[in-house]
Design a protein around this motif. Structure first.
Motif, PDB file in Angstrom:
ATOM      1  N   ARG A 110       0.828  -1.211   0.000  1.00 49.21           N
ATOM      2  CA  ARG A 110       0.000   0.000   0.000  1.00 49.21           C
ATOM      3  C   ARG A 110       0.865   1.266   0.000  1.00 49.21           C
ATOM      4  O   ARG A 110       0.508   2.274  -0.591  1.00 49.21           O
ATOM      5  CB  ARG A 110      -0.905   0.027   1.231  1.00 49.21           C
ATOM      6  CG  ARG A 110      -2.005  -0.990   1.247  1.00 49.21           C
ATOM      7  CD  ARG A 110      -3.167  -0.599   0.392  1.00 49.21           C
ATOM      8  NE  ARG A 110      -3.696   0.730   0.728  1.00 49.21           N
ATOM      9  CZ  ARG A 110      -4.342   1.511  -0.110  1.00 49.21           C
ATOM     10  NH1 ARG A 110      -4.537   1.100  -1.340  1.00 49.21           N
ATOM     11  NH2 ARG A 110      -4.794   2.681   0.266  1.00 49.21           N
ATOM     12  N   LEU A 111       1.993   1.198   0.675  1.00 57.16           N
ATOM     13  CA  LEU A 111       2.838   2.384   0.810  1.00 57.16           C
ATOM     14  C   LEU A 111       3.374   2.810  -0.552  1.00 57.16           C
ATOM     15  O   LEU A 111       3.644   3.981  -0.800  1.00 57.16           O
ATOM     16  CB  LEU A 111       4.004   2.097   1.756  1.00 57.16           C
ATOM     17  CG  LEU A 111       3.608   1.673   3.171  1.00 57.16           C
ATOM     18  CD1 LEU A 111       4.844   1.431   4.003  1.00 57.16           C
ATOM     19  CD2 LEU A 111       2.728   2.718   3.827  1.00 57.16           C
ATOM     20  N   PHE A 112       3.538   1.815  -1.471  1.00 56.66           N
ATOM     21  CA  PHE A 112       4.121   2.132  -2.763  1.00 56.66           C
ATOM     22  C   PHE A 112       3.060   2.288  -3.837  1.00 56.66           C
ATOM     23  O   PHE A 112       3.200   3.084  -4.746  1.00 56.66           O
ATOM     24  CB  PHE A 112       5.099   1.022  -3.180  1.00 56.66           C
ATOM     25  CG  PHE A 112       6.202   0.840  -2.201  1.00 56.66           C
ATOM     26  CD1 PHE A 112       7.269   1.736  -2.169  1.00 56.66           C
ATOM     27  CD2 PHE A 112       6.182  -0.198  -1.290  1.00 56.66           C
ATOM     28  CE1 PHE A 112       8.281   1.573  -1.254  1.00 56.66           C
ATOM     29  CE2 PHE A 112       7.192  -0.358  -0.376  1.00 56.66           C
ATOM     30  CZ  PHE A 112       8.252   0.537  -0.347  1.00 56.66           C
ATOM     31  N   SER A 113       1.993   1.510  -3.747  1.00 59.32           N
ATOM     32  CA  SER A 113       1.056   1.464  -4.859  1.00 59.32           C
ATOM     33  C   SER A 113      -0.142   2.387  -4.671  1.00 59.32           C
ATOM     34  O   SER A 113      -0.932   2.533  -5.589  1.00 59.32           O
ATOM     35  CB  SER A 113       0.563   0.022  -5.055  1.00 59.32           C
ATOM     36  OG  SER A 113      -0.141  -0.376  -3.894  1.00 59.32           O
ATOM     37  N   ALA A 114      -0.280   2.991  -3.503  1.00 57.60           N
ATOM     38  CA  ALA A 114      -1.448   3.855  -3.300  1.00 57.60           C
ATOM     39  C   ALA A 114      -1.361   5.057  -4.240  1.00 57.60           C
ATOM     40  O   ALA A 114      -0.278   5.596  -4.461  1.00 57.60           O
ATOM     41  CB  ALA A 114      -1.491   4.325  -1.858  1.00 57.60           C
ATOM     42  N   PRO A 115      -2.494   5.461  -4.836  1.00 60.29           N
ATOM     43  CA  PRO A 115      -2.475   6.633  -5.727  1.00 60.29           C
ATOM     44  C   PRO A 115      -2.215   7.922  -4.937  1.00 60.29           C
ATOM     45  O   PRO A 115      -2.318   7.930  -3.707  1.00 60.29           O
ATOM     46  CB  PRO A 115      -3.886   6.623  -6.322  1.00 60.29           C
ATOM     47  CG  PRO A 115      -4.720   5.860  -5.353  1.00 60.29           C
ATOM     48  CD  PRO A 115      -3.819   4.874  -4.692  1.00 60.29           C
ATOM     49  N   MET A 116      -1.873   8.960  -5.643  1.00 57.60           N
ATOM     50  CA  MET A 116      -1.646  10.255  -5.009  1.00 57.60           C
ATOM     51  C   MET A 116      -2.894  10.655  -4.238  1.00 57.60           C
ATOM     52  O   MET A 116      -4.006  10.558  -4.752  1.00 57.60           O
ATOM     53  CB  MET A 116      -1.368  11.291  -6.097  1.00 57.60           C
ATOM     54  CG  MET A 116      -1.035  12.648  -5.558  1.00 57.60           C
ATOM     55  SD  MET A 116       0.662  12.722  -5.056  1.00 57.60           S
ATOM     56  CE  MET A 116       1.330  13.601  -6.449  1.00 57.60           C
ATOM     57  N   GLN A 117      -2.719  11.046  -2.999  1.00 52.54           N
ATOM     58  CA  GLN A 117      -3.884  11.406  -2.202  1.00 52.54           C
ATOM     59  C   GLN A 117      -3.463  12.354  -1.091  1.00 52.54           C
ATOM     60  O   GLN A 117      -2.277  12.543  -0.854  1.00 52.54           O
ATOM     61  CB  GLN A 117      -4.531  10.151  -1.621  1.00 52.54           C
ATOM     62  CG  GLN A 117      -3.544   9.318  -0.818  1.00 52.54           C
ATOM     63  CD  GLN A 117      -4.128   7.990  -0.414  1.00 52.54           C
ATOM     64  OE1 GLN A 117      -5.229   7.924   0.071  1.00 52.54           O
ATOM     65  NE2 GLN A 117      -3.391   6.933  -0.612  1.00 52.54           N
ATOM     66  N   ALA A 118      -4.465  12.933  -0.474  1.00 55.76           N
ATOM     67  CA  ALA A 118      -4.173  13.920   0.555  1.00 55.76           C
ATOM     68  C   ALA A 118      -3.558  13.267   1.782  1.00 55.76           C
ATOM     69  O   ALA A 118      -2.669  13.827   2.418  1.00 55.76           O
ATOM     70  CB  ALA A 118      -5.468  14.648   0.941  1.00 55.76           C
ATOM     71  N   ASP A 119      -4.028  12.047   2.119  1.00 56.31           N
ATOM     72  CA  ASP A 119      -3.545  11.399   3.339  1.00 56.31           C
ATOM     73  C   ASP A 119      -2.383  10.468   3.033  1.00 56.31           C
ATOM     74  O   ASP A 119      -2.308   9.885   1.958  1.00 56.31           O
ATOM     75  CB  ASP A 119      -4.681  10.592   3.971  1.00 56.31           C
ATOM     76  CG  ASP A 119      -5.877  11.479   4.252  1.00 56.31           C
ATOM     77  OD1 ASP A 119      -5.670  12.585   4.767  1.00 56.31           O
ATOM     78  OD2 ASP A 119      -7.005  11.071   3.907  1.00 56.31           O
ATOM     79  N   THR A 120      -1.507  10.312   4.000  1.00 53.01           N
ATOM     80  CA  THR A 120      -0.408   9.364   3.846  1.00 53.01           C
ATOM     81  C   THR A 120      -0.978   7.950   3.889  1.00 53.01           C
ATOM     82  O   THR A 120      -1.748   7.623   4.790  1.00 53.01           O
ATOM     83  CB  THR A 120       0.582   9.532   5.005  1.00 53.01           C
ATOM     84  OG1 THR A 120       0.887  10.911   5.111  1.00 53.01           O
ATOM     85  CG2 THR A 120       1.829   8.725   4.762  1.00 53.01           C
ATOM     86  N   PRO A 121      -0.618   7.104   2.910  1.00 54.97           N
ATOM     87  CA  PRO A 121      -1.122   5.727   2.968  1.00 54.97           C
ATOM     88  C   PRO A 121      -0.523   4.976   4.159  1.00 54.97           C
ATOM     89  O   PRO A 121       0.587   5.283   4.594  1.00 54.97           O
ATOM     90  CB  PRO A 121      -0.667   5.118   1.646  1.00 54.97           C
ATOM     91  CG  PRO A 121       0.452   5.956   1.185  1.00 54.97           C
ATOM     92  CD  PRO A 121       0.231   7.339   1.740  1.00 54.97           C
TER      93      PRO A 121
END
Lengths: 554, 243
Positions: A110-121
């Protein structure tokens, strides 16, 4: 008299800072595999606390160890041979994985593959048993340092034996660490519980081992051991336990947990004992006499009659020499400061402990007294009934006198040595008050405080013909036909079936494969699990990250 | 008696028994480490504690019943004063109870295996095949008993199937005896042959190492480190034999 040699350990609890280095290095060495994720051959518990697995000391619940039957003879607490065979299809006393803890990993992908977002994955925890997201609610050290104290500590089975009234005082005043490994008992109840006879005690050095080729996974040993130090590998279906690092001690090296102990608190040596008298000693009626009974089974290595009997039993000369220099014998008999863990289980454990004096000193210092003054310390030991009651429940089946005697000796050593260090005249009355001489106190100080490596570990080498094993090296890759498919060794009958490859051969091939192979490390057969110890960062083995239902490309 | 009967009731039994015996020898030599019950009690205990004893005790009674019905000749029990009727009643009642217990236990165990996540993950394809064959054999056996005795008027297998079974072991197989048996009995026998043929290659091998020796051995086992090297066999020698 049938003399046998036994490798034994003593741990000086005063010096344990609860760093868990022993646990971690042991795990790296022995249980860093699928199926043993939850297994800690060595663990460090905070006392008071529930321990690992939870409340394992509550033998009314777990029925480990031995008890005396109505005729005063030893019987397994969990039931005799017939009862064992009849409950073999579903062992009612088997701890579940939740009693240890459900091992987990994190969803690192999740840390690498999460899309750009406001919250830290975030990487959420995933159970290594089900593969599903999980909520971590317990582990081998959940109550470390009295974490959750008021809620969790009262469930400590040892604490419950000490009276309720003083419980709270006690928690405020007293805490120490208890590192535990297999006790390699003289009267092992795990071996006695094994229906297949797969657990055996080595006649040369007394190490208790599980024969992996004979274990059939009947699970009775897990129940039989009152210390819950035999574990069930849920992938291979076989029992596994602490091996006393036999490949190391056979060549004279201390165990991994001892070698890496930063506090240098572990001692290893051999003890000679009379194997014919073990059952008799384990059958004494009064629990409180078990300590003396066990000591009476151990023989004096300086006694000429013992030496003769040992020679007749085929114990080699260098082992007799090691027995005479054994730090274990000194700590138990000469200095008289080591005590066994839970002698009332009647297994005759061979990992002994020097109970901690530090908490008493801390109380004294905390209240503005001189914590190293002999008079103050002796007074405090007598006054602080609660810690002594607790220690007695652990080490002497509830008899406070032996614990008090040990603590007084440790206190005397502190005071006596302080005078010397401050350049004052030695005060022989301090040594005499605990039945020792000044020289004896200094010798004890040397062994406990200086703790030189070769005085802590007096380990005679095994007399083994190793030529055949060296041939493993000469054979090289051409002849080692056993090796197929890599360290996963997936035979046709599930994980790790088939002939085991010699360790050296396996490592040799795994390394060669990794260095020369074009393929990335593949652990597909581990199904959602990967051994990070063997992973060298090349590629992403299957199972390192969950697939998220995506088809693999290329 | 046609060729098919010979194949089914002469060739197939010998093939199955040969595979059974040699398979076990081979497995014991090749795969001692894999010879285990592979218990899943650690994952789930509640269902197991009902299903497993039900199944195992049931199948043990079934096994005893098969020994009594197939191995012991009818003339022996009659010589012992047990009438055909008495034998039949005992066999049907005990057999049905044990069969239902076995099947119920197996149903619980299979349900558990499918629905409890960790147990299902630990199930291999080999296990699934074994469960299918085992379940078919048990269902057919129970069905044959029930159909013959409750629906029909009873079937005396001790005049056909049992002599055929014994004839295999004294190497004078008589397929004609079996060819006349009711269909369900024949199917049950065939499914059992299949089960025997896959037996050595499944986790069922644990039955052959049932730990009865525990009743007589001393509690603590001592063993010398030299007696057997760690691992299952001696290391290979590192030189060529000289001639």
């Amino acid at each position: 008299m049938r003399v046998m040699a036994q490798l034994a350990m003593v741990m000086n609890l005063d010096k344990c800072i609860g760093c868990h280095t022993c646990s971690v290095t042991c795990k790296q060495a022995w249980t860093n595999r699928a199926g043993t994720e939850y297994v800690w051959f060595n663990n460090v518990e905070t006392r008071p606390g529930q321990g690992y697995p939870r409340t394992y000391q509550d033998q009314d619940k777990w029925k480990g160890g031995w008890e005396l039957n109505s005729r005063g003879r030893l019987k397994l607490k969990a039931g005799g041979r017939l009862k064992k065979l009849f409950s073999i299809f579903a062992n009612p006393l088997m701890p579940s994985i939740q009693d240890y803890y459900e091992p987990w990993t994190y969803d690192y992908d999740r840390l690498f593959s999460a899309p750009m977002q406001a919250d830290t994955p975030v990487a959420r925890p995933r159970s290594l048993i089900t593969g599903e997201p999980t909520k971590i609610s317990w582990s081998a050290n959940w109550d470390d340092n009295l974490a959750g104290g008021p809620e969790l500590a009262p469930a400590d089975p040892v604490l419950r034996k000490v009276s309720d009234q003083v419980k709270l005082d006690f928690e405020n005043a007293f805490m120490f660490y208890l590192p535990r490994i297999c006790e390699h008992c003289l009267n092992p109840s795990c071996a006695s519980s094994c229906p297949s006879g797969a657990i055996y005690k080595r006649s040369e050095d007394g190490i208790v081992l599980v024969d992996q080729d004979r274990c059939r996974g009947w699970r009775m040993c897990v129940t039989g051991c009152p210390y819950k130090k035999v574990y069930f590998n849920h992938r291979t279906g076989k029992a596994e336990k602490c091996t006393f690092c036999f490949p190391r001690v056979e060549v004279g090296l201390p165990t991994v947990c001892s070698e890496t102990c930063v506090g240098r608190l572990r001692y290893i040596g051999i003890i000679l004992y009379d194997a014919d008298r073990v059952t008799e000693a384990a059958s004494v009626a009064d629990d409180k006499e078990l300590l003396e009974a066990q000591k009476s089974v151990m023989l004096d290595p300086h006694d000429p009659a013992v030496i003769d009997a040992a020679r007749a039993a085929g114990i080699p000369e260098d082992w007799l020499e090691a027995a005479r220099n054994s730090p274990i014998h000194k700590l138990i008999f000469e200095f008289g400061v080591a005590l066994p863990l839970h002698p009332e289980y009647r297994t005759m454990p061979m990992v002994w402990y020097i109970p901690p004096l530090s908490p008493v000193v801390d109380v004294l210092s905390g209240t503005g007294h001189d914590g190293e003054d002999a008079g103050n310390l002796f007074g405090a030991i007598d006054a602080l009934r609660i810690p002594i009651g607790y220690l007695a429940e652990l080490f002497t089946a509830g008899d406070p006198e032996p614990v008090r005697a040990v603590l007084r000796r440790l206190a005397a050593m502190r005071s006596y040595m302080r005078r010397l260090n401050l350049g004052q005249e030695p005060d022989e009355s301090i040594a005499a008050a605990v039945g020792m001489t000044g020289q004896g106190v200094q010798d004890m100080h040397r062994l406990l405080a200086i703790a030189a490596y070769d005085e802590r570990y007096v380990i005679p080498k095994a007399h083994a013909e190793q030529g055949a094993q060296l041939e493993e090296l000469a054979l090289g890759s051409g002849c080692s036909l056993d090796y197929e498919g890599g360290p996963g060794m997936n035979g046709p009958f599930g994980e790790a079936s088939g002939m085991p490859a010699p360790i050296a051969v396996e490592n040799f091939h795994a390394l060669k494969e990794r260095q020369r192979g074009d393929d990335l490390d593949d652990a597909g057969e581990l199904r959602g699990r990967v051994n990070l110890l063997n992973w060298d960062g090349k590629g992403t083995p299957d199972g390192l990250f969950p697939k998220n239902g995506k088809k693999e490309e290329s | 008696m046609n060729a098919l009967d010979v194949v089914l009731w002469v060739v197939a039994p010998y093939v199955a028994l040969t595979v059974f015996v040699l398979g076990h020898v081979w497995r014991y030599r090749y795969d001692k480490f894999g010879w285990t019950t592979r218990s899943s009690q650690m994952y789930e205990s509640r269902l197991l504690r009902i299903g497993s004893p039900l199944f195992h005790f049931g199948i043990l009674v079934v096994l005893l019943g098969h020994i009594g019905g197939l191995v012991i000749p009818k003339s022996w029990t009659e010589a012992a004063g047990v009438s055909e009727h008495a034998y039949h009643v005992v066999a049907v009642v005990l057999g049905t109870i044990a069969g239902v217990a076995t099947l119920g236990g197996l149903a619980i165990l299979i349900y558990r295996r499918r629905t409890v996540g960790p147990v299902f993950t630990a199930t291999t394809r080999n296990d699934k095949l074994m469960y299918a064959v085992l379940a078919v054999a048990i269902v057919l056996g129970l069905a044959a008993t029930v159909m013959a005795n409750i629906v029909g008027g009873g079937y005396d297998y001790r005049t056909t199937i049992s002599p055929w079974f014994r004839s295999i072991f004294y190497f004078q197989p008589d397929p004609a005896l079996m060819a006349g048996a009711p269909l369900l009995f024949r199917l049950h026998a065939l499914s059992a042959l299949l089960l025997f043929a896959i037996w050595p290659f499944t986790r069922l091998v644990h039955m052959l190492t049932a730990p009865v020796g525990y009743l007589t051995r001393p509690y603590v086992v001592y063993r010398s480190r030299d007696e057997q090297p760690t691992g299952s066999r001696a290391p290979r020698r590192g030189w060529e034999p000289s001639r």
